[in-house]
Scaffold this motif. Structure first.
Motif, PDB file in Angstrom:
ATOM      1  N   ALA A   1       0.833  -1.210   0.000  1.00  0.00           N
ATOM      2  CA  ALA A   1       0.000   0.000   0.000  1.00  0.00           C
ATOM      3  C   ALA A   1       0.864   1.256   0.000  1.00  0.00           C
ATOM      4  CB  ALA A   1      -0.915  -0.007   1.222  1.00  0.00           C
ATOM      5  N   ASP A   2       1.990   1.218   0.716  1.00  0.00           N
ATOM      6  CA  ASP A   2       2.906   2.363   0.742  1.00  0.00           C
ATOM      7  C   ASP A   2       3.528   2.606  -0.630  1.00  0.00           C
ATOM      8  OD1 ASP A   2       2.496   2.880   3.413  1.00  0.00           O
ATOM      9  OD2 ASP A   2       4.200   1.677   4.089  1.00  0.00           O
ATOM     10  N   GLN A   3       3.875   1.517  -1.310  1.00  0.00           N
ATOM     11  CA  GLN A   3       4.604   1.626  -2.575  1.00  0.00           C
ATOM     12  C   GLN A   3       3.696   1.857  -3.777  1.00  0.00           C
ATOM     13  OE1 GLN A   3       6.902  -2.031  -2.689  1.00  0.00           O
ATOM     14  NE2 GLN A   3       7.825  -1.596  -0.688  1.00  0.00           N
ATOM     15  N   ASN A   4       2.404   1.511  -3.652  1.00  0.00           N
ATOM     16  CA  ASN A   4       1.455   1.663  -4.764  1.00  0.00           C
ATOM     17  C   ASN A   4       0.233   2.441  -4.282  1.00  0.00           C
ATOM     18  OD1 ASN A   4       2.605  -0.380  -6.938  1.00  0.00           O
ATOM     19  ND2 ASN A   4       2.724  -1.399  -4.957  1.00  0.00           N
ATOM     20  N   PRO A   5       0.344   3.757  -4.153  1.00  0.00           N
ATOM     21  CA  PRO A   5      -0.768   4.556  -3.602  1.00  0.00           C
ATOM     22  C   PRO A   5      -2.079   4.361  -4.355  1.00  0.00           C
ATOM     23  CG  PRO A   5       1.217   5.877  -3.775  1.00  0.00           C
ATOM     24  CD  PRO A   5       1.511   4.583  -4.464  1.00  0.00           C
ATOM     25  N   GLU A   6      -1.998   4.143  -5.677  1.00  0.00           N
ATOM     26  CA  GLU A   6      -3.226   3.997  -6.453  1.00  0.00           C
ATOM     27  C   GLU A   6      -3.953   2.687  -6.149  1.00  0.00           C
ATOM     28  OE1 GLU A   6       0.097   2.058  -8.565  1.00  0.00           O
ATOM     29  OE2 GLU A   6      -0.203   4.027  -7.626  1.00  0.00           O
ATOM     30  N   ARG A   7      -3.221   1.705  -5.588  1.00  0.00           N
ATOM     31  CA  ARG A   7      -3.848   0.418  -5.241  1.00  0.00           C
ATOM     32  C   ARG A   7      -3.911   0.224  -3.717  1.00  0.00           C
ATOM     33  NH1 ARG A   7      -1.039  -4.469  -7.980  1.00  0.00           N
ATOM     34  NH2 ARG A   7      -2.871  -5.491  -7.121  1.00  0.00           N
ATOM     35  N   ALA A   8      -3.640   1.288  -2.971  1.00  0.00           N
ATOM     36  CA  ALA A   8      -3.546   1.174  -1.519  1.00  0.00           C
ATOM     37  C   ALA A   8      -4.828   0.622  -0.903  1.00  0.00           C
ATOM     38  CB  ALA A   8      -3.212   2.534  -0.902  1.00  0.00           C
ATOM     39  N   ALA A   9      -5.979   1.177  -1.305  1.00  0.00           N
ATOM     40  CA  ALA A   9      -7.252   0.727  -0.733  1.00  0.00           C
ATOM     41  C   ALA A   9      -7.471  -0.760  -0.991  1.00  0.00           C
ATOM     42  CB  ALA A   9      -8.397   1.550  -1.307  1.00  0.00           C
ATOM     43  N   GLU A  10      -7.140  -1.188  -2.178  1.00  0.00           N
ATOM     44  CA  GLU A  10      -7.305  -2.608  -2.548  1.00  0.00           C
ATOM     45  C   GLU A  10      -6.449  -3.493  -1.650  1.00  0.00           C
ATOM     46  OE1 GLU A  10      -5.552  -5.442  -6.096  1.00  0.00           O
ATOM     47  OE2 GLU A  10      -5.927  -3.323  -6.543  1.00  0.00           O
ATOM     48  N   PHE A  11      -5.171  -3.126  -1.471  1.00  0.00           N
ATOM     49  CA  PHE A  11      -4.270  -3.926  -0.644  1.00  0.00           C
ATOM     50  C   PHE A  11      -4.721  -3.936   0.818  1.00  0.00           C
ATOM     51  CE2 PHE A  11      -0.854  -2.981  -3.926  1.00  0.00           C
ATOM     52  CZ  PHE A  11      -0.783  -4.282  -4.374  1.00  0.00           C
ATOM     53  N   LEU A  12      -5.093  -2.787   1.328  1.00  0.00           N
ATOM     54  CA  LEU A  12      -5.446  -2.673   2.735  1.00  0.00           C
ATOM     55  C   LEU A  12      -6.716  -3.449   3.073  1.00  0.00           C
ATOM     56  CD1 LEU A  12      -4.566   1.108   3.125  1.00  0.00           C
ATOM     57  CD2 LEU A  12      -3.288  -0.816   4.068  1.00  0.00           C
ATOM     58  N   LYS A  13      -7.707  -3.366   2.199  1.00  0.00           N
ATOM     59  CA  LYS A  13      -8.946  -4.122   2.441  1.00  0.00           C
ATOM     60  C   LYS A  13      -8.667  -5.621   2.417  1.00  0.00           C
ATOM     61  CE  LYS A  13     -11.315  -1.632  -0.648  1.00  0.00           C
ATOM     62  NZ  LYS A  13     -12.406  -1.184  -1.541  1.00  0.00           N
ATOM     63  N   ALA A  14      -7.834  -6.043   1.475  1.00  0.00           N
ATOM     64  CA  ALA A  14      -7.495  -7.470   1.393  1.00  0.00           C
ATOM     65  C   ALA A  14      -6.796  -7.935   2.659  1.00  0.00           C
ATOM     66  CB  ALA A  14      -6.602  -7.714   0.172  1.00  0.00           C
ATOM     67  N   ALA A  15      -5.890  -7.089   3.187  1.00  0.00           N
ATOM     68  CA  ALA A  15      -5.148  -7.461   4.386  1.00  0.00           C
ATOM     69  C   ALA A  15      -6.066  -7.589   5.591  1.00  0.00           C
ATOM     70  CB  ALA A  15      -4.069  -6.418   4.660  1.00  0.00           C
ATOM     71  N   LEU A  16      -6.939  -6.618   5.794  1.00  0.00           N
ATOM     72  CA  LEU A  16      -7.809  -6.621   6.968  1.00  0.00           C
ATOM     73  C   LEU A  16      -8.813  -7.764   6.943  1.00  0.00           C
ATOM     74  CD1 LEU A  16      -8.291  -2.768   7.254  1.00  0.00           C
ATOM     75  CD2 LEU A  16      -7.192  -4.235   8.953  1.00  0.00           C
ATOM     76  N   LYS A  17      -9.192  -8.202   5.749  1.00  0.00           N
ATOM     77  CA  LYS A  17     -10.136  -9.307   5.662  1.00  0.00           C
ATOM     78  C   LYS A  17      -9.474 -10.657   5.935  1.00  0.00           C
ATOM     79  CE  LYS A  17     -13.492  -6.993   2.705  1.00  0.00           C
ATOM     80  NZ  LYS A  17     -14.109  -6.866   1.377  1.00  0.00           N
ATOM     81  N   LYS A  18      -8.141 -10.667   5.973  1.00  0.00           N
ATOM     82  CA  LYS A  18      -7.420 -11.916   6.245  1.00  0.00           C
ATOM     83  C   LYS A  18      -7.422 -12.249   7.735  1.00  0.00           C
ATOM     84  CE  LYS A  18      -5.541 -12.938   2.137  1.00  0.00           C
ATOM     85  NZ  LYS A  18      -5.465 -14.265   1.510  1.00  0.00           N
ATOM     86  N   GLY A  19      -7.592 -11.245   8.564  1.00  0.00           N
ATOM     87  CA  GLY A  19      -7.551 -11.470  10.007  1.00  0.00           C
ATOM     88  C   GLY A  19      -6.956 -10.267  10.696  1.00  0.00           C
ATOM     89  N   VAL A  20      -6.953 -10.306  12.025  1.00  0.00           N
ATOM     90  CA  VAL A  20      -6.470  -9.178  12.815  1.00  0.00           C
ATOM     91  C   VAL A  20      -5.131  -9.535  13.430  1.00  0.00           C
ATOM     92  CG1 VAL A  20      -6.927  -7.681  14.779  1.00  0.00           C
ATOM     93  CG2 VAL A  20      -8.802  -8.422  13.325  1.00  0.00           C
ATOM     94  N   GLY A  21      -4.130  -8.682  13.163  1.00  0.00           N
ATOM     95  CA  GLY A  21      -2.804  -8.858  13.737  1.00  0.00           C
ATOM     96  C   GLY A  21      -2.254  -7.524  14.194  1.00  0.00           C
TER      97      GLY A  21
END
Length: 582
Positions: free
Chosen positions: A179-199
């Protein structure tokens, strides 16, 4: 005439500017030459390693540094590292069949986390694409779990829990990097990460997503709280550290002071209250035998969110298994040894404490007085409150403090005279401090004095280090020489290389014979301990200092080490230090 003088001044300035520009250009070229030489040396060494995990670790770390000058080459090295990682996992499966007891061999022995950390820091998208294809079978099995009706024991020592936690944490970290390296895809990456679980990365992910999509961040934030509130923090009598870290990160952020201009993501008050109540219940539950280790963190949160629970938490903390080992007057000692507490107040209150606490306070007061120049009163305090061996130790510690006071005052001869009365170990350290202090005061004028003092320090050591402490002190001496007289430092390192080679070879033989996890197939597993286990006795900061004085001579020294692992690690350490020099 004035115009002529002005023209001459401008001409001189222009020439000086050109000279400085050329000097800067030459320095940059030399830095690039050294950077390239280091990278190529590591790559060449890595190809000859027996263990694929060693090759993967070295190639990934080297690629991380090569990225700064050649991204295409770096990606090639990253891909090679991934291929070596896959080879290492295949090899690990074969090892398990030979030794079935190594049930988590590939998850622990293969440096997958280190490799993807190095790759992800530069190209997280590439790291994510290769992350799943390199997942060890043990992790795959642990994450798949059993069915609802399958209650069979599947792991030893609760290892499945930690395998799953580590995998999710690494995955979320890579998503955050992406998300840091690809601002245009940040929302996509972040949503995918959060749906994987909480860490532990959950809060950072939500903050970044909030910058792109506040509404989605709020929705996923509620989901995160829901998961944490319904989570089992104690699994098979073991704490789920990943869940605790995530919860405390969120609660800690909620209670921090926020400026009015802070528009970053935050949870609702109701969400924070429900999470705090959940965690409070876990930590205060007597049926949670391992939760006590989080009681101190919980007190800090409760003071802000649940003051009514603080006294009970303190009782629990004092009843915890580690409580008997914690000094009774720890907080009081911390306050009385602070420079904020007046000397007279510290002395008055110290009289009411236990002997060990009094010792710390009296020594602290004496040191403070010495630092201020009142040595006579400091000595009187020690004489009034210590006796026998305790008095001797306290006086020597005070004298050491006084030496630093004299050095700071520029009274180098007085400091040397006092040092001459010290015991050997204390004398060595004090002489090094004296040489450093004098040289720092005036490098040109005091250099001969500092060299003489270092020679005096050298005389306190055996000609050849006999124990590890001797080697540590020798490296401390070399580090001092690097700054004051580099030629002496080079000579000392050169003289130590044969002994260091003997130690390294002996380490491999002994650990290999004992079937240690740090040596396999006659080769040191270099990623253990960050690679420090490959360089017994060597101070990396000394080698870095030598390289800055004479790069080519330092490389020649490194080539004198017999173990490939030692050469590779020293070279990699130099390469990684270049980030601070460019």
């Amino acid at each position: 005439m004035k115009k002529l003088r002005l023209a001459l001044v401008l001409l001189v300035l222009a020439q000086a500017s050109t000279v400085f520009a050329q000097a800067d250009d030459e320095a940059a070229k030399e830095l690039l030459r050294q950077h390239t030489a280091l990278a190529e040396a590591i790559i060449a060494e890595s190809r000859d390693f027996r263990l694929p995990e060693n090759r993967a670790w070295l190639l990934a770390r080297t690629g991380n540094r090569v990225w700064e000058v050649d991204q295409e080459r770096a990606r090639d090295l990253f891909n090679d590292a991934v291929n070596e990682l896959i080879a290492a996992l295949t090899h690990a499966e074969m090892e398990k069949r030979r030794n079935p007891r190594m049930v988590v061999y590939s998850a622990n022995q293969v440096p997958r986390h280190q490799v993807f950390n190095a790759i992800g820091a530069r190209d997280a998208d590439l790291a994510l694409r290769n992350f799943y294809r390199t997942r060890p079978p043990e992790v795959d099995r642990a994450m798949a779990g059993g069915t609802a009706n399958d209650t069979r024991i599947r792991s030893t020592g609760n290892s499945d829990i930690y395998l799953i936690q580590n995998e999710l944490n690494l995955e979320q970290m890579l998503f955050r990097m992406a998300a840091d390296q690809n601002p245009e895809r940040a929302a996509e990456f972040l949503k995918a990460a959060l749906k994987k679980g909480v860490g532990p990365e959950a809060l950072n992910l939500l903050k970044k997503l909030h910058e792109k999509d506040p509404e989605t961040a709020a929705s996923l934030g509620r989901e995160v709280i829901s998961q944490l509130v319904h989570k089992n923090y104690i699994i098979a009598n073991q704490p789920d550290h990943s869940a605790f870290q995530a919860a405390f990160a969120i609660l800690g952020d909620a209670v921090r002071q926020r400026p009015t201009s802070d528009k970053s993501f935050k949870f609702t008050a109701a969400d924070i209250k429900s999470l705090a109540d959940k965690l409070l219940g876990v930590v205060m539950d007597v049926r949670s035998p391992m939760a006590y280790q989080y009681s101190r963190q919980m007190i800090q949160i409760a003071e802000k969110l649940r003051p009514d629970a603080v006294s009970r938490l303190r009782e629990l903390e004092n009843q915890a298994p580690y409580a008997p080992f914690r000094p009774v007057n720890n907080d009081t000692v911390r306050r009385l040894t602070s420079t904020d507490t007046p000397v007279e107040q510290a002395m008055a209150e110290a009289a009411k404490l236990d002997p060990e606490a009094r010792r710390q306070v009296y020594q602290s007061v004496a040191n403070r007085l010495t630092a201020g120049g009142d040595v006579a009163r400091a000595r009187q305090i020690l004489n009034d409150n210590f006796a026998d061996g305790a008095l001797s130790a306290a006086q020597e510690a005070l004298d050491y403090q006084h030496v630093h006071y004299l050095i700071n005052q520029g009274k180098f001869d007085d400091a040397e005279a006092l040092i001459d009365e010290f015991s050997d170990p204390m004398r060595f350290q004090a002489l090094i401090s004296l040489a450093d202090g004098a040289f720092s005061r005036d490098q040109k004028e005091n250099q001969p004095f500092s060299v003489r003092i270092l020679q005096k320090a050298r005389a306190t050591l055996p000609e050849r280090p006999e124990i590890s402490q001797d080697m540590q002190q020798m490296m401390r001496l070399i580090t001092a020489y690097v700054r004051i007289e580099p030629s002496e430092a080079f000579g000392l390192v050169d003289g130590l290389i044969p002994q260091i080679n003997e130690l390294a070879e002996a380490t491999v033989v002994v650990n290999g014979f004992q079937n240690s996890s740090t040596v396999r197939k006659g080769e040191i597993v270099i990623h253990f301990g960050g690679g420090q286990n490959t360089t017994p006795g060597i101070d990396h900061s000394a080698i870095r200092g030598l390289a800055q004085k004479d790069f080519d001579r330092t490389m020649a020294l490194i080539r004198g080490f017999s173990r490939r692992e030692t050469r590779a690690q020293l070279t990699l350490n130099l390469l990684e230090s270049y980030q601070n020099r460019q």
